[in-house]
Design a protein around this motif. Structure first.
Motif, PDB file in Angstrom:
ATOM      1  N   LEU A 131       0.833  -1.202   0.000  1.00  0.00           N
ATOM      2  CA  LEU A 131       0.000   0.000   0.000  1.00  0.00           C
ATOM      3  C   LEU A 131       0.869   1.253   0.000  1.00  0.00           C
ATOM      4  N   GLY A 132       1.920   1.223   0.831  1.00  0.00           N
ATOM      5  CA  GLY A 132       2.812   2.378   0.918  1.00  0.00           C
ATOM      6  C   GLY A 132       3.481   2.695  -0.401  1.00  0.00           C
ATOM      7  N   VAL A 133       3.918   1.654  -1.098  1.00  0.00           N
ATOM      8  CA  VAL A 133       4.573   1.842  -2.395  1.00  0.00           C
ATOM      9  C   VAL A 133       3.628   2.488  -3.395  1.00  0.00           C
ATOM     10  N   ASN A 134       2.395   2.012  -3.418  1.00  0.00           N
ATOM     11  CA  ASN A 134       1.426   2.543  -4.390  1.00  0.00           C
ATOM     12  C   ASN A 134       0.947   3.944  -4.016  1.00  0.00           C
ATOM     13  N   ILE A 135       0.853   4.243  -2.735  1.00  0.00           N
ATOM     14  CA  ILE A 135       0.526   5.604  -2.309  1.00  0.00           C
ATOM     15  C   ILE A 135       1.623   6.557  -2.777  1.00  0.00           C
ATOM     16  N   ASN A 136       2.857   6.096  -2.633  1.00  0.00           N
ATOM     17  CA  ASN A 136       4.006   6.880  -3.056  1.00  0.00           C
ATOM     18  C   ASN A 136       3.962   7.162  -4.555  1.00  0.00           C
ATOM     19  N   LEU A 137       3.604   6.144  -5.334  1.00  0.00           N
ATOM     20  CA  LEU A 137       3.588   6.291  -6.788  1.00  0.00           C
ATOM     21  C   LEU A 137       2.373   7.058  -7.299  1.00  0.00           C
ATOM     22  N   SER A 138       1.350   7.174  -6.460  1.00  0.00           N
ATOM     23  CA  SER A 138       0.114   7.834  -6.895  1.00  0.00           C
ATOM     24  C   SER A 138       0.169   9.359  -6.797  1.00  0.00           C
ATOM     25  N   CYS A 139       1.237   9.910  -6.233  1.00  0.00           N
ATOM     26  CA  CYS A 139       1.320  11.353  -5.988  1.00  0.00           C
ATOM     27  C   CYS A 139       1.089  12.177  -7.250  1.00  0.00           C
ATOM     28  N   PHE A 140       1.747  11.815  -8.341  1.00  0.00           N
ATOM     29  CA  PHE A 140       1.662  12.597  -9.574  1.00  0.00           C
ATOM     30  C   PHE A 140       0.244  12.532 -10.154  1.00  0.00           C
ATOM     31  N   LEU A 141      -0.303  11.319 -10.190  1.00  0.00           N
ATOM     32  CA  LEU A 141      -1.663  11.144 -10.699  1.00  0.00           C
ATOM     33  C   LEU A 141      -2.671  11.895  -9.845  1.00  0.00           C
ATOM     34  N   LEU A 142      -2.492  11.868  -8.538  1.00  0.00           N
ATOM     35  CA  LEU A 142      -3.431  12.518  -7.627  1.00  0.00           C
ATOM     36  C   LEU A 142      -3.514  14.012  -7.886  1.00  0.00           C
ATOM     37  N   ILE A 143      -2.379  14.667  -8.034  1.00  0.00           N
ATOM     38  CA  ILE A 143      -2.381  16.117  -8.273  1.00  0.00           C
ATOM     39  C   ILE A 143      -3.040  16.438  -9.616  1.00  0.00           C
ATOM     40  N   MET A 144      -2.736  15.635 -10.649  1.00  0.00           N
ATOM     41  CA  MET A 144      -3.374  15.855 -11.952  1.00  0.00           C
ATOM     42  C   MET A 144      -4.874  15.613 -11.884  1.00  0.00           C
ATOM     43  N   THR A 145      -5.273  14.617 -11.111  1.00  0.00           N
ATOM     44  CA  THR A 145      -6.694  14.287 -10.986  1.00  0.00           C
ATOM     45  C   THR A 145      -7.461  15.416 -10.315  1.00  0.00           C
ATOM     46  N   ILE A 146      -6.878  16.026  -9.308  1.00  0.00           N
ATOM     47  CA  ILE A 146      -7.527  17.170  -8.658  1.00  0.00           C
ATOM     48  C   ILE A 146      -7.758  18.280  -9.685  1.00  0.00           C
ATOM     49  N   GLY A 147      -6.725  18.539 -10.495  1.00  0.00           N
ATOM     50  CA  GLY A 147      -6.862  19.559 -11.531  1.00  0.00           C
ATOM     51  C   GLY A 147      -7.963  19.220 -12.520  1.00  0.00           C
ATOM     52  N   GLN A 148      -7.997  17.971 -12.959  1.00  0.00           N
ATOM     53  CA  GLN A 148      -9.030  17.546 -13.900  1.00  0.00           C
ATOM     54  C   GLN A 148     -10.416  17.664 -13.273  1.00  0.00           C
ATOM     55  N   ALA A 149     -10.516  17.321 -12.000  1.00  0.00           N
ATOM     56  CA  ALA A 149     -11.805  17.372 -11.305  1.00  0.00           C
ATOM     57  C   ALA A 149     -12.327  18.801 -11.211  1.00  0.00           C
ATOM     58  N   VAL A 150     -11.433  19.769 -11.065  1.00  0.00           N
ATOM     59  CA  VAL A 150     -11.850  21.173 -10.984  1.00  0.00           C
ATOM     60  C   VAL A 150     -12.551  21.590 -12.268  1.00  0.00           C
ATOM     61  N   VAL A 151     -11.964  21.232 -13.407  1.00  0.00           N
ATOM     62  CA  VAL A 151     -12.574  21.583 -14.696  1.00  0.00           C
ATOM     63  C   VAL A 151     -13.890  20.841 -14.894  1.00  0.00           C
ATOM     64  N   ILE A 152     -13.911  19.553 -14.576  1.00  0.00           N
ATOM     65  CA  ILE A 152     -15.136  18.767 -14.727  1.00  0.00           C
ATOM     66  C   ILE A 152     -16.261  19.350 -13.881  1.00  0.00           C
ATOM     67  N   THR A 153     -15.922  19.869 -12.711  1.00  0.00           N
ATOM     68  CA  THR A 153     -16.917  20.431 -11.802  1.00  0.00           C
ATOM     69  C   THR A 153     -17.591  21.666 -12.377  1.00  0.00           C
ATOM     70  N   THR A 154     -16.944  22.335 -13.343  1.00  0.00           N
ATOM     71  CA  THR A 154     -17.574  23.518 -13.952  1.00  0.00           C
ATOM     72  C   THR A 154     -18.789  23.148 -14.796  1.00  0.00           C
ATOM     73  N   GLY A 155     -18.933  21.879 -15.109  1.00  0.00           N
ATOM     74  CA  GLY A 155     -20.121  21.431 -15.836  1.00  0.00           C
ATOM     75  C   GLY A 155     -20.001  21.502 -17.342  1.00  0.00           C
TER      76      GLY A 155
END
Length: 320
Positions: free
Chosen positions: A38-62
Protein backbone atom coordinates in the motif's frame (compact mmCIF):
# COMPACT_ATOMS: atom_id res chain seq x y z
CA UNK A 1 -32.12 1.73 2.50
CA UNK A 2 -30.18 3.85 5.00
CA UNK A 3 -26.98 1.96 4.19
CA UNK A 4 -27.57 2.49 0.46
CA UNK A 5 -28.11 6.22 1.01
CA UNK A 6 -24.96 6.51 3.12
CA UNK A 7 -22.88 4.72 0.46
CA UNK A 8 -24.31 6.84 -2.37
CA UNK A 9 -23.46 9.94 -0.35
CA UNK A 10 -19.92 8.72 0.30
CA UNK A 11 -18.20 8.29 -3.10
CA UNK A 12 -14.93 7.35 -1.41
CA UNK A 13 -16.38 4.00 -0.30
CA UNK A 14 -16.08 2.31 -3.70
CA UNK A 15 -12.47 3.29 -4.48
CA UNK A 16 -11.53 2.32 -0.91
CA UNK A 17 -13.08 -1.10 -1.51
CA UNK A 18 -11.20 -1.25 -4.81
CA UNK A 19 -7.92 -0.55 -3.01
CA UNK A 20 -8.59 -3.42 -0.60
CA UNK A 21 -9.46 -5.88 -3.39
CA UNK A 22 -6.47 -4.88 -5.50
CA UNK A 23 -4.16 -5.19 -2.48
CA UNK A 24 -5.44 -8.72 -2.00
CA UNK A 25 -4.97 -9.45 -5.71
CA UNK A 26 -1.40 -8.08 -5.77
CA UNK A 27 -0.57 -9.98 -2.60
CA UNK A 28 -1.83 -13.24 -4.10
CA UNK A 29 0.23 -12.71 -7.25
CA UNK A 30 3.33 -11.87 -5.18
CA UNK A 31 2.75 -14.75 -2.80
CA UNK A 32 2.77 -12.61 0.36
CA UNK A 33 0.55 -10.09 2.13
CA UNK A 34 2.49 -6.96 3.05
CA UNK A 35 1.18 -3.57 4.14
CA UNK A 36 4.23 -2.04 2.43
CA UNK A 37 2.48 -2.72 -0.89
CA UNK A 38 0.00 0.00 0.00
CA UNK A 39 2.81 2.38 0.92
CA UNK A 40 4.57 1.84 -2.39
CA UNK A 41 1.43 2.54 -4.39
CA UNK A 42 0.53 5.60 -2.31
CA UNK A 43 4.01 6.88 -3.06
CA UNK A 44 3.59 6.29 -6.79
CA UNK A 45 0.11 7.83 -6.89
CA UNK A 46 1.32 11.35 -5.99
CA UNK A 47 1.66 12.60 -9.57
CA UNK A 48 -1.66 11.14 -10.70
CA UNK A 49 -3.43 12.52 -7.63
CA UNK A 50 -2.38 16.12 -8.27
CA UNK A 51 -3.37 15.86 -11.95
CA UNK A 52 -6.69 14.29 -10.99
CA UNK A 53 -7.53 17.17 -8.66
CA UNK A 54 -6.86 19.56 -11.53
CA UNK A 55 -9.03 17.55 -13.90
CA UNK A 56 -11.80 17.37 -11.30
CA UNK A 57 -11.85 21.17 -10.98
CA UNK A 58 -12.57 21.58 -14.70
CA UNK A 59 -15.14 18.77 -14.73
CA UNK A 60 -16.92 20.43 -11.80
CA UNK A 61 -17.57 23.52 -13.95
CA UNK A 62 -20.12 21.43 -15.84
CA UNK A 63 -21.21 21.24 -19.48
CA UNK A 64 -19.14 18.11 -20.04
CA UNK A 65 -15.83 19.91 -19.55
CA UNK A 66 -12.63 17.84 -19.61
CA UNK A 67 -9.14 19.31 -19.97
CA UNK A 68 -7.30 17.43 -22.72
CA UNK A 69 -4.36 19.85 -22.72
CA UNK A 70 -3.19 18.42 -19.40
CA UNK A 71 -1.18 15.60 -20.97
CA UNK A 72 0.71 18.04 -23.22
CA UNK A 73 1.39 20.52 -20.42
CA UNK A 74 3.01 17.77 -18.32
CA UNK A 75 5.52 17.16 -21.13
CA UNK A 76 6.02 20.83 -22.00
CA UNK A 77 6.88 22.28 -18.58
CA UNK A 78 10.24 20.49 -18.02
CA UNK A 79 11.54 21.55 -21.45
CA UNK A 80 10.52 25.16 -20.92
CA UNK A 81 12.09 25.25 -17.45
CA UNK A 82 15.26 23.64 -18.79
CA UNK A 83 15.46 26.04 -21.74
CA UNK A 84 14.96 29.18 -19.66
CA UNK A 85 17.34 27.92 -16.96
CA UNK A 86 20.09 27.39 -19.52
CA UNK A 87 19.44 30.77 -21.13
CA UNK A 88 19.58 32.82 -17.94
CA UNK A 89 21.65 30.51 -15.76
CA UNK A 90 19.05 30.33 -13.01
CA UNK A 91 16.76 27.36 -12.26
CA UNK A 92 14.33 29.45 -10.21
CA UNK A 93 13.78 31.72 -13.22
CA UNK A 94 12.97 28.66 -15.28
CA UNK A 95 10.44 27.48 -12.70
CA UNK A 96 8.75 30.90 -12.65
CA UNK A 97 8.64 30.89 -16.46
CA UNK A 98 7.02 27.46 -16.39
CA UNK A 99 4.43 28.58 -13.86
CA UNK A 100 3.67 31.74 -15.84
CA UNK A 101 3.27 29.69 -19.03
CA UNK A 102 0.79 27.37 -17.31
CA UNK A 103 -1.25 30.35 -16.12
CA UNK A 104 -1.35 31.64 -19.72
CA UNK A 105 -2.45 28.19 -20.91
CA UNK A 106 -5.20 28.15 -18.31
CA UNK A 107 -6.39 31.61 -19.33
CA UNK A 108 -6.39 30.62 -23.00
CA UNK A 109 -8.46 27.50 -22.28
CA UNK A 110 -10.94 29.41 -20.15
CA UNK A 111 -11.36 32.40 -22.47
CA UNK A 112 -11.87 30.32 -25.62
CA UNK A 113 -14.23 27.94 -23.83
CA UNK A 114 -16.38 30.60 -22.18
CA UNK A 115 -16.38 33.58 -24.50
CA UNK A 116 -16.12 31.79 -27.86
CA UNK A 117 -18.45 29.01 -26.69
CA UNK A 118 -16.10 26.30 -27.97
CA UNK A 119 -16.62 23.01 -26.07
CA UNK A 120 -13.92 22.46 -23.44
CA UNK A 121 -12.62 19.24 -24.97
CA UNK A 122 -12.11 20.86 -28.38
CA UNK A 123 -10.62 24.00 -26.83
CA UNK A 124 -8.15 22.16 -24.64
CA UNK A 125 -7.21 19.72 -27.40
CA UNK A 126 -6.38 22.63 -29.74
CA UNK A 127 -4.40 24.44 -27.03
CA UNK A 128 -2.73 21.15 -26.20
CA UNK A 129 -1.52 20.73 -29.78
CA UNK A 130 -0.02 24.22 -29.68
CA UNK A 131 1.74 23.35 -26.43
CA UNK A 132 2.98 20.07 -27.93
CA UNK A 133 4.37 21.96 -30.93
CA UNK A 134 6.28 24.25 -28.57
CA UNK A 135 7.65 21.19 -26.78
CA UNK A 136 8.95 19.82 -30.09
CA UNK A 137 10.54 23.15 -30.98
CA UNK A 138 12.33 23.47 -27.64
CA UNK A 139 13.49 19.84 -27.55
CA UNK A 140 14.85 20.14 -31.11
CA UNK A 141 17.37 22.67 -29.81
CA UNK A 142 19.22 19.99 -27.85
CA UNK A 143 17.47 20.89 -24.60
CA UNK A 144 17.06 17.73 -22.55
CA UNK A 145 14.35 18.77 -20.10
CA UNK A 146 16.42 17.28 -17.27
CA UNK A 147 15.52 18.54 -13.77
CA UNK A 148 17.65 20.43 -11.29
CA UNK A 149 19.88 17.92 -9.47
CA UNK A 150 19.02 19.15 -5.98
CA UNK A 151 15.31 19.05 -6.65
CA UNK A 152 15.67 15.63 -8.25
CA UNK A 153 17.32 14.22 -5.14
CA UNK A 154 14.64 15.82 -2.95
CA UNK A 155 11.80 14.19 -4.90
CA UNK A 156 13.48 10.86 -5.56
CA UNK A 157 15.04 10.10 -2.19
CA UNK A 158 14.21 12.97 0.19
CA UNK A 159 12.43 11.95 3.39
CA UNK A 160 11.06 13.59 6.53
CA UNK A 161 10.28 11.47 9.57
CA UNK A 162 10.88 8.46 7.36
CA UNK A 163 8.18 9.51 4.88
CA UNK A 164 9.06 10.59 1.31
CA UNK A 165 9.01 14.36 0.85
CA UNK A 166 6.83 14.07 -2.25
CA UNK A 167 4.02 12.65 -0.10
CA UNK A 168 4.18 15.73 2.15
CA UNK A 169 4.13 17.99 -0.91
CA UNK A 170 1.15 16.10 -2.34
CA UNK A 171 -0.67 16.22 1.00
CA UNK A 172 -0.17 19.99 1.13
CA UNK A 173 -1.62 20.32 -2.40
CA UNK A 174 -4.60 18.14 -1.46
CA UNK A 175 -5.35 20.15 1.68
CA UNK A 176 -5.02 23.45 -0.19
CA UNK A 177 -7.34 22.25 -2.96
CA UNK A 178 -9.85 20.91 -0.42
CA UNK A 179 -9.89 24.26 1.36
CA UNK A 180 -10.37 26.22 -1.85
CA UNK A 181 -13.18 23.99 -3.11
CA UNK A 182 -15.01 23.48 0.18
CA UNK A 183 -14.30 26.53 2.30
CA UNK A 184 -14.11 29.51 -0.03
CA UNK A 185 -16.58 31.62 -1.99
CA UNK A 186 -14.88 30.50 -5.20
CA UNK A 187 -15.50 26.86 -4.30
CA UNK A 188 -19.20 27.53 -3.73
CA UNK A 189 -19.43 29.45 -6.99
CA UNK A 190 -17.60 26.65 -8.83
CA UNK A 191 -20.09 24.04 -7.68
CA UNK A 192 -23.04 26.37 -8.34
CA UNK A 193 -21.85 27.05 -11.88
CA UNK A 194 -21.46 23.33 -12.46
CA UNK A 195 -24.96 22.52 -11.29
CA UNK A 196 -26.68 25.20 -13.34
CA UNK A 197 -24.82 28.08 -14.98
CA UNK A 198 -27.95 30.04 -15.78
CA UNK A 199 -29.22 29.87 -12.20
CA UNK A 200 -25.74 30.62 -10.86
CA UNK A 201 -25.58 33.72 -13.05
CA UNK A 202 -28.91 34.95 -11.73
CA UNK A 203 -27.60 34.31 -8.20
CA UNK A 204 -24.76 36.75 -8.82
CA UNK A 205 -21.97 34.32 -9.69
CA UNK A 206 -19.36 35.86 -12.01
CA UNK A 207 -19.37 32.97 -14.49
CA UNK A 208 -16.46 34.10 -16.71
CA UNK A 209 -14.25 34.57 -13.65
CA UNK A 210 -15.19 31.17 -12.20
CA UNK A 211 -14.69 29.22 -15.43
CA UNK A 212 -11.40 30.90 -16.34
CA UNK A 213 -10.10 30.55 -12.77
CA UNK A 214 -10.99 26.84 -12.84
CA UNK A 215 -8.89 26.31 -15.97
CA UNK A 216 -6.03 28.31 -14.45
CA UNK A 217 -6.21 26.22 -11.27
CA UNK A 218 -6.04 23.05 -13.35
CA UNK A 219 -3.04 24.30 -15.30
CA UNK A 220 -1.20 25.31 -12.11
CA UNK A 221 -1.86 21.93 -10.48
CA UNK A 222 -0.60 20.27 -13.66
CA UNK A 223 2.53 22.40 -13.38
CA UNK A 224 3.26 21.07 -9.88
CA UNK A 225 2.59 17.49 -10.96
CA UNK A 226 4.86 17.98 -13.98
CA UNK A 227 7.91 19.25 -12.11
CA UNK A 228 7.54 16.50 -9.50
CA UNK A 229 7.19 13.78 -12.15
CA UNK A 230 10.12 15.21 -14.08
CA UNK A 231 12.29 15.16 -10.96
CA UNK A 232 11.19 11.62 -10.12
CA UNK A 233 11.97 10.34 -13.63
CA UNK A 234 15.19 12.36 -13.78
CA UNK A 235 14.65 13.30 -17.41
CA UNK A 236 12.33 15.05 -19.83
CA UNK A 237 10.09 13.25 -22.28
CA UNK A 238 8.04 14.54 -25.20
CA UNK A 239 5.25 12.11 -24.29
CA UNK A 240 5.78 11.99 -20.53
CA UNK A 241 2.21 13.05 -19.83
CA UNK A 242 0.45 10.73 -22.29
CA UNK A 243 0.03 7.96 -19.73
CA UNK A 244 -1.92 10.19 -17.34
CA UNK A 245 -4.86 11.54 -19.36
CA UNK A 246 -7.13 8.49 -19.13
CA UNK A 247 -6.21 7.71 -15.50
CA UNK A 248 -6.87 11.26 -14.23
CA UNK A 249 -10.30 11.37 -15.84
CA UNK A 250 -11.11 7.89 -14.53
CA UNK A 251 -9.87 8.66 -11.03
CA UNK A 252 -11.84 11.92 -10.92
CA UNK A 253 -15.09 10.17 -11.86
CA UNK A 254 -14.46 7.12 -9.67
CA UNK A 255 -13.71 9.49 -6.80
CA UNK A 256 -17.14 11.09 -7.01
CA UNK A 257 -16.73 13.99 -9.45
CA UNK A 258 -19.95 14.27 -11.42
CA UNK A 259 -19.60 14.44 -15.21
CA UNK A 260 -22.61 16.76 -15.13
CA UNK A 261 -20.65 19.19 -12.96
CA UNK A 262 -21.31 20.72 -9.57
CA UNK A 263 -20.05 17.88 -7.43
CA UNK A 264 -16.67 16.49 -6.40
CA UNK A 265 -15.09 14.72 -3.42
CA UNK A 266 -11.50 15.31 -2.42
CA UNK A 267 -11.39 12.20 -0.22
CA UNK A 268 -12.86 10.16 -3.05
CA UNK A 269 -10.25 11.52 -5.48
CA UNK A 270 -7.43 10.55 -3.12
CA UNK A 271 -8.67 6.97 -2.80
CA UNK A 272 -9.49 6.71 -6.51
CA UNK A 273 -5.99 7.86 -7.52
CA UNK A 274 -4.42 5.25 -5.26
CA UNK A 275 -6.85 2.62 -6.59
CA UNK A 276 -5.98 3.36 -10.21
CA UNK A 277 -2.26 3.22 -9.39
CA UNK A 278 -2.79 -0.16 -7.76
CA UNK A 279 -4.82 -1.36 -10.76
CA UNK A 280 -1.86 -0.45 -12.96
CA UNK A 281 0.51 -2.34 -10.62
CA UNK A 282 -1.78 -5.37 -10.52
CA UNK A 283 -1.99 -5.51 -14.32
CA UNK A 284 1.79 -5.13 -14.70
CA UNK A 285 2.42 -8.05 -12.35
CA UNK A 286 -0.30 -10.18 -13.95
CA UNK A 287 0.98 -9.54 -17.48
CA UNK A 288 4.53 -10.45 -16.45
CA UNK A 289 3.58 -13.64 -14.61
CA UNK A 290 1.07 -14.83 -17.19
CA UNK A 291 3.15 -13.71 -20.20
CA UNK A 292 0.27 -11.77 -21.72
CA UNK A 293 0.46 -9.11 -24.43
CA UNK A 294 0.87 -5.60 -23.02
CA UNK A 295 -2.10 -4.47 -25.13
CA UNK A 296 -4.32 -6.39 -22.69
CA UNK A 297 -3.46 -3.83 -20.03
CA UNK A 298 -4.76 -0.94 -22.13
CA UNK A 299 -7.83 -2.96 -23.04
CA UNK A 300 -8.68 -3.61 -19.40
CA UNK A 301 -8.06 -0.02 -18.33
CA UNK A 302 -10.21 1.24 -21.20
CA UNK A 303 -12.98 -1.17 -20.25
CA UNK A 304 -12.86 -0.03 -16.63
CA UNK A 305 -13.13 3.61 -17.71
CA UNK A 306 -16.11 2.84 -19.97
CA UNK A 307 -17.88 1.04 -17.12
CA UNK A 308 -17.18 3.95 -14.80
CA UNK A 309 -18.52 6.48 -17.33
CA UNK A 310 -21.66 4.40 -17.87
CA UNK A 311 -22.21 4.18 -14.12
CA UNK A 312 -21.67 7.94 -13.81
CA UNK A 313 -24.48 8.81 -16.24
CA UNK A 314 -27.78 9.26 -14.40
CA UNK A 315 -30.44 6.62 -15.23
CA UNK A 316 -32.87 9.40 -16.12
CA UNK A 317 -30.47 10.70 -18.78
CA UNK A 318 -30.00 7.18 -20.22
CA UNK A 319 -33.77 6.68 -20.48
CA UNK A 320 -34.14 9.97 -22.28
Amino acid sequence: MNIKKKISGSPWVWPLLGILLLWIGISILNGNFEISTLGVNINLSCFLLIMTIGQAVVITTGEGAIDLSLTYVVSFVPYLISGVSLAVGNYAAGVLAGLAACIVIGVANGVVNYYLKVPAMITTLAVGYIVYSLTMVISSRQISGAPNESFKRLIQTGTFLGIPVRIFITAAVVLAAWFVINRTVFGWQLRAAGMNRTAAGFAGVNLPKVVITAFIMTAVLTFFASIMLNAYLGMGGQNAGSAYLLPCVAAAVIGGTSLNGGKTSMVGIVFASIMWTMLNAFLNIALTQWHLNSAIKNLIQGAVLILVLIAAVPKKQINE
